[in-house]
Design an enzyme around this catalytic site. Structure first.
Site, short mmCIF file in Angstrom:
data_model
loop_
_atom_site.label_atom_id
_atom_site.label_comp_id
_atom_site.label_asym_id
_atom_site.label_seq_id
_atom_site.Cartn_x
_atom_site.Cartn_y
_atom_site.Cartn_z
N GLU A 1 102.90 -36.41 43.06
CA GLU A 1 104.17 -37.46 43.59
C GLU A 1 105.39 -36.54 44.55
O GLU A 1 104.17 -36.71 45.58
CB GLU A 1 105.06 -36.88 42.14
CG GLU A 1 105.29 -34.77 42.12
CD GLU A 1 106.17 -34.71 42.69
OE1 GLU A 1 106.25 -34.01 43.58
OE2 GLU A 1 106.98 -34.77 42.16
N MET A 2 106.09 -36.92 45.40
CA MET A 2 106.35 -36.79 46.60
C MET A 2 107.67 -35.96 46.65
O MET A 2 108.64 -36.12 47.62
CB MET A 2 106.64 -38.06 46.92
CG MET A 2 105.14 -38.87 47.01
SD MET A 2 105.44 -40.76 47.65
CE MET A 2 104.72 -40.58 49.19
N ASP B 1 100.80 -43.66 36.36
CA ASP B 1 99.30 -44.35 36.14
C ASP B 1 98.74 -43.49 36.78
O ASP B 1 98.79 -41.91 36.69
CB ASP B 1 99.90 -45.18 37.49
CG ASP B 1 100.32 -44.20 38.81
OD1 ASP B 1 101.80 -44.32 39.17
OD2 ASP B 1 99.83 -43.70 40.10
N ILE C 1 113.69 -35.24 37.79
CA ILE C 1 112.86 -36.71 36.80
C ILE C 1 112.30 -37.71 37.37
O ILE C 1 113.02 -38.63 37.38
CB ILE C 1 113.94 -36.62 35.49
CG1 ILE C 1 115.45 -37.54 36.17
CG2 ILE C 1 114.64 -35.70 34.62
CD1 ILE C 1 116.08 -38.13 34.30
N1 HPA Z 1 100.99 -41.36 44.08
C1 HPA Z 1 102.87 -40.40 44.56
N2 HPA Z 1 103.54 -40.45 43.83
C2 HPA Z 1 103.04 -41.40 42.90
C3 HPA Z 1 102.66 -42.02 42.22
C4 HPA Z 1 101.46 -41.70 43.12
O1 HPA Z 1 100.34 -42.41 42.40
N3 HPA Z 1 102.35 -41.99 40.92
C5 HPA Z 1 103.83 -42.26 41.33
N4 HPA Z 1 104.74 -41.20 41.55
#
Ligand code: HPA
Length: 240
Positions: A180-181, A205, A89
């Site tokens: 995301e990452m 965002d 999550i």
């Molecule tokens: N980039 C990478 N991971 C993120 C971002 C993003 O803009 N916003 C929330 N997690």
């Protein structure tokens, strides 16, 4: 007996685990939504708890940010602690104009700019995908709860502050919904381990509009994700 990064004993961690990136979020979920939550990890402050949701045993633990960190924790949870369902999550940045702040994105696939898949030694590209039964059930639950959601491809990136500030526009053209990452590493580790995973992100965002969630909105939207995830606990669909 423990692993290099988790001090829990075998059996301390439930078969289903919720995985926010932020360990303080893990603690908050445990305190607010679980009963009888017991801590099982403090190594590197990557807090983890096991408790009960409506009588069902469940764990929640932070993973840190990025695929190296997600890769470590998900591997140890699957290979050493026998975790069977891993539900991320997290937050993500919208890449498409039709996604709004607070929308939920179910990651139906993850693309990546990372070198992570090179460890598998294949000359092609590995598609990272969730367990279909978890994905389907999460979509049905979101509909039932009236939570606005999308399902599509997410981009798992190694780079948050990219040298080229317009790099994300190339991913936008691929049709990916958000960036995301962590999802790619989670999905591929779950596949290799023969267990189920799903990544759900709330849009925090927008790279398209520059909008951002406020701290209070972030809190509320995490609750939406946690509510869906907790309802998935003992869902036993047929695996994809
Ligand atoms: N980039 C990478 N991971 C993120 C971002 C993003 O803009 N916003 C929330 N997690």
């Amino acid at each position: 007996m423990a692993t290099p990064h988790i001090e829990a004993k075998r059996g301390d961690i439930a078969e289903t685990i919720l995985l926010p990136g932020d360990p303080l979020r893990a603690r908050q979920i445990a305190m607010e939504l679980l009963t009888d939550a017991q801590p099982f990890n403090q190594v590197r402050n990557m807090l983890g708890f096991t408790g009960y949701y409506q009588g069902k045993r469940v764990s929640v633990m932070g993973t840190g940010m990025g695929m190296p960190s997600m890769g470590i924790y998900s591997s140890e949870l699957i290979q050493f602690y026998g975790v069977k369902q891993l539900i991320r999550i997290g937050t993500a940045g919208a890449l498409q104009g039709h996604l709004h702040i607070r929308d939920v994105v179910l990651a139906q696939a993850a693309s990546t700019d990372s070198n992570y898949p090179s460890q598998f030694g294949l000359s092609g590209h590995i598609s990272a995908t969730p367990d279909f039964s978890l994905l389907r059930q999460a979509a049905l639950l979101a509909e039932k709860m009236g939570i606005q959601y999308h399902a599509g491809t997410v981009v798992s990136s190694d780079v948050f502050y990219h040298m080229d500030p317009d790099q994300w526009k190339k991913w936008q053209k691929t049709g990916a919904l958000c960036i995301e990452m962590e999802a790619y590493a989670l999905y591929q580790n779950a596949r290799m381990g023969g267990v189920k995973a799903l990544a759900m992100n709330v849009i925090s965002d927008s790279l398209v509009t520059g909008e951002q969630l406020s701290a209070a909105e972030r809190q509320d939207s995490f609750r939406d994700l946690a509510r869906i995830a907790l309802e998935l606990i003992d869902y036993e669909g047929s695996s994809s």
